[in-house]
Scaffold this motif. Structure first.
Motif, PDB file in Angstrom:
ATOM      1  N   GLY A 494      24.918  15.237  29.764  1.00  0.00           N
ATOM      2  CA  GLY A 494      24.235  14.159  30.473  1.00  0.00           C
ATOM      3  C   GLY A 494      22.731  14.232  30.343  1.00  0.00           C
ATOM      4  N   ARG A 495      22.175  15.425  30.500  1.00  0.00           N
ATOM      5  CA  ARG A 495      20.717  15.574  30.433  1.00  0.00           C
ATOM      6  C   ARG A 495      20.190  15.317  29.021  1.00  0.00           C
ATOM      7  N   GLY A 506      11.102   4.899  24.725  1.00  0.00           N
ATOM      8  CA  GLY A 506       9.702   5.151  25.000  1.00  0.00           C
ATOM      9  C   GLY A 506       9.373   5.338  26.458  1.00  0.00           C
ATOM     10  N   SER A 507      10.311   5.914  27.245  1.00  0.00           N
ATOM     11  CA  SER A 507      10.052   6.168  28.658  1.00  0.00           C
ATOM     12  C   SER A 507      10.234   7.648  28.933  1.00  0.00           C
ATOM     13  N   ALA A 508       9.853   8.051  30.148  1.00  0.00           N
ATOM     14  CA  ALA A 508      10.018   9.452  30.536  1.00  0.00           C
ATOM     15  C   ALA A 508      11.489   9.757  30.715  1.00  0.00           C
ATOM     16  N   ALA A 509      11.875  10.997  30.434  1.00  0.00           N
ATOM     17  CA  ALA A 509      13.290  11.380  30.504  1.00  0.00           C
ATOM     18  C   ALA A 509      13.856  11.192  31.889  1.00  0.00           C
ATOM     19  N   GLY A 510      13.059  11.375  32.909  1.00  0.00           N
ATOM     20  CA  GLY A 510      13.588  11.287  34.262  1.00  0.00           C
ATOM     21  C   GLY A 510      13.798   9.878  34.753  1.00  0.00           C
ATOM     22  N   VAL A 511      13.247   8.883  34.015  1.00  0.00           N
ATOM     23  CA  VAL A 511      13.372   7.512  34.498  1.00  0.00           C
ATOM     24  C   VAL A 511      14.039   6.625  33.446  1.00  0.00           C
ATOM     25  N   SER A 512      14.908   7.221  32.634  1.00  0.00           N
ATOM     26  CA  SER A 512      15.565   6.457  31.587  1.00  0.00           C
ATOM     27  C   SER A 512      16.583   5.484  32.151  1.00  0.00           C
ATOM     28  N   GLY A 513      17.073   5.724  33.374  1.00  0.00           N
ATOM     29  CA  GLY A 513      17.996   4.806  34.036  1.00  0.00           C
ATOM     30  C   GLY A 513      19.270   4.642  33.253  1.00  0.00           C
ATOM     31  N   PHE A 523      24.458  12.723  21.080  1.00  0.00           N
ATOM     32  CA  PHE A 523      25.344  13.787  21.538  1.00  0.00           C
ATOM     33  C   PHE A 523      25.359  14.998  20.603  1.00  0.00           C
ATOM     34  N   LYS A 524      24.522  14.982  19.574  1.00  0.00           N
ATOM     35  CA  LYS A 524      24.589  16.048  18.576  1.00  0.00           C
ATOM     36  C   LYS A 524      24.282  17.409  19.178  1.00  0.00           C
ATOM     37  N   ARG A 525      23.134  17.549  19.812  1.00  0.00           N
ATOM     38  CA  ARG A 525      22.758  18.856  20.367  1.00  0.00           C
ATOM     39  C   ARG A 525      23.724  19.310  21.448  1.00  0.00           C
ATOM     40  N   ALA A 526      24.162  18.371  22.274  1.00  0.00           N
ATOM     41  CA  ALA A 526      25.082  18.730  23.362  1.00  0.00           C
ATOM     42  C   ALA A 526      26.378  19.308  22.813  1.00  0.00           C
ATOM     43  N   PHE A 527      26.941  18.664  21.794  1.00  0.00           N
ATOM     44  CA  PHE A 527      28.228  19.143  21.292  1.00  0.00           C
ATOM     45  C   PHE A 527      28.083  20.335  20.360  1.00  0.00           C
TER      46      PHE A 527
END
Length: 598
Positions: A494-495, A506-513, A523-527
């Motif tokens: 998720g993160r 082009g937004s901050a990671a915490g406000v990507s909504g 999903f490449k890095r996550a998996f």
């Protein structure tokens, strides 16, 4: 029952009907029905939109509800402890009451018959409903069946868990046939239907007196399990065809009724197998009554030979602490504390967290994965729906295949678990690198491996730690899977998805909504992380393979067979329950522990 000519049995008599209803096979049929009715947690997506629109929930609130649903459906330690001190009918009644109460309150909230409850109270309702409908019913049915068929537990667990895997599809077909497209009524259905099924079989599902069986009888039982397998496959194929057709063709209500009727006919076909098995058993009994009886003599135990009583496990004030780190041999009854502090349980917890947590992360995100890789919406909907079929195939396939390999070739079940973990790494890598048109294969691999973990995990716990505290230990063994799912799904997948979506927009990671991420990078890095964690857990599982190799090289079911009693060291396997082994001197237990780990 009437016996004529040595083998003719009258089936249309009250005596034969009573024999069938009281039999182990009918108890197994009842457990199948309970498992098939316990899939409410798998169809949350069908009524989550109604929760959002009626109660005004946002996506975060829905995710919170989903988490508490999974929490209630997976945390079954309380149910296991209750099973240790209460009869099975209490488990089923408690499960029926909790399921009815929890989901009925959600239905009343959706239909505005009560004031809209706060989110925390809705989380409590759905957790109670899931815990009663899933864990209490599962513990009562599954533990009873394993104790009634201990020499075929791989077949039993695979079959029952397979019906759980199909339960979501069964509910979907019944829902459309009874209520049409009315999500509020679906919540009512999953409130009253499981409760009725549990109450209907409340006195049928129970631990029955167990007597050791000859190899020939075990072989006949296994043939009956194969008939159950064929019927479950037919049920899965029917659901597969219906899912595909309903995605491509607009069904009328009458068509849904016809498809649901065909489904119910297949669902109740195992009852014919039960009648056939009891008819054959009655005929064999009639033949045996015409032959002179044989007497089986068991070898005396070591304590009987010496005339000395077996010493207790613990002595003095430090007996509990001493016995905690001096467990019995594999296959004998561990105490709860002995099992919890063992290396074997630690390995199983690691495998459960990473193996089940990793595959469940892929399943939960399959729709977003397909969207990010550019698959058509109809294709995404189809292979997401079919994951339940591959889940069933994994549950039944792992249960039956591992049992056959174990009984014929002494292939250790922990090695099968290692193989499943390695195969699941292939599915994770296909997702990570976004190989063109590979998501179909990845969904099959992930669904199969997710299903295969459960019968292997449940069987290994029963074989290594014994059956006396199985109800509690089997729930301890899978308690780490929600934690693994949370870490890999929320904290990793998720993160990283939100971070990539924020970078693309082009937004901050915490406000990507709710911004959508597109491309392989989502999903490449996550998996890749999930693949690494799963591979490491496969290496950890080799510790269990090594420690139990001596145990699995022998006949682990010898104490449950009449002609295996002497080979089982003269231990009393418990003629009534098959659960308690007689105590042995500490020197003899130490020899057996050393043999099992060599």
């Amino acid at each position: 029952m009437a016996v004529g000519g040595g083998s003719e049995v009258a089936t249309c008599t009250p005596a034969f009907v009573a024999r069938v209803v009281r039999s182990r096979w009918f108890m197994l049929f009842a457990s199948m029905m309970v498992m098939a009715a316990s899939g409410a947690t798998y169809i949350f997506a069908l009524y989550s939109k109604e929760l959002r629109s009626t109660l005004g929930y946002n996506q975060q609130a829905l995710n919170t509800l989903s988490f508490f649903k999974d929490l209630g459906g997976n945390i079954g330690i309380v149910a296991g402890l209750v099973q240790q001190v209460a009869p099975t009918w209490v488990m089923l009644l408690v499960g029926a009451a909790m399921n009815l109460g929890g989901y009925l309150m959600i239905y009343l909230a959706l239909t505005a018959r009560i004031t809209a409850p706060p989110l925390w109270l809705m989380c409590l309702y759905i957790s109670i409903g899931a815990n009663g409908g899933l864990t209490f019913a599962h513990v009562g049915a599954l533990v009873s069946c394993v104790n009634n068929f201990p020499e075929s537990r791989g077949f039993v667990i695979g079959l029952l868990k397979g019906f759980v895997g199909l339960s979501g599809g069964i509910y979907t077909q019944l829902y459309f046939a009874i209520y049409g497209d009315d999500a509020k009524s679906l919540v009512l259905l999953i409130a009253w239907l499981p409760a009725i099924v549990y109450i209907l079989f409340v006195h049928t599902i129970r631990v029955m007196p167990y007597t050791r069986r000859h190899d020939q009888e075990v072989s006949r039982n296994n043939q009956t399990f194969l008939y159950f397998l064929y019927i479950s496959i037919a049920l899965a194929v029917d659901l597969l065809v219906m899912i595909v057709l309903q995605k491509k063709v607009q069904f009328s209500h009458a068509a849904y009724v016809v498809s649901a009727t065909a489904l119910l006919v297949i669902l109740f076909l195992p009852l014919g197998v039960v009648i056939r098995a009891e008819h054959k058993a009655a005929a064999l009994l009639g033949q045996s009554l015409q032959q002179p009886p044989t007497i089986a003599v068991e070898a005396p135990t070591a304590s009987e030979k010496t005339g000395q009583p077996s010493p207790p496990l613990g002595r003095g004030g430090f007996g509990c602490v001493t016995s905690m780190f001096k467990p019995p041999a594999f296959g004998d009854d561990y105490s709860i504390v002995q099992a919890v502090v063992s290396v074997e349980m630690l390995v199983l917890l690691v495998v459960s967290a990473s193996g089940i947590g990793g595959t469940l992360t892929a399943i939960d995100n399959m729709a977003q994965i397909g969207q990010s890789l550019g698959y058509p919406e109809k294709s995404i909907s189809t292979f997401v729906s079919l994951i339940s079929i591959w889940n069933f195939a994994g549950r039944v396939g792992a249960g039956y295949l591992s049992e056959i390999l174990l009984s014929r070739y002494r292939f250790p079940r922990p090695m099968a678990m290692t193989a499943v973990l390695l195969v699941s790494c292939v599915g994770h890598l296909l997702i990570a690198f976004g190989v063109p048109q590979s998501l179909y294969a990845a969904s099959v691999i992930i669904g199969f491996c997710f299903g295969a973990h459960w019968p292997l995990l449940f069987s290994i716990i029963s074989e290594v730690f014994g059956l006396k505290y199985y109800a509690t230990l089997v729930n301890i063994g899978c308690v780490s899977s929600p934690l693994g799912n949370y870490l890999l799904n929320v904290r990793v997948a998720g993160r990283m998805y939100d971070g990539e979506a924020a970078r693309q927009h082009g937004s901050a990671a915490g406000v990507s909504g709710d911004k959508v991420c597109m491309g392989v990078a989502c999903f490449k890095r996550a998996f890749l992380v999930i693949t690494a964690v799963t591979f490491l857990s496969a290496l950890v599982s080799l510790v269990l393979v090594w420690r139990t190799k001596g145990f699995y090289q022998g006949d682990i079911y010898a104490k449950f067979k009449l002609n295996g009693a002497i080979a089982a060291d003269g231990r009393n396997a418990g003629a009534e329950t098959g659960m308690e082994a007689s105590a042995q001197p500490e020197e003899e237990q130490e020899k057996r522990r050393s043999k099992n780990t060599n």
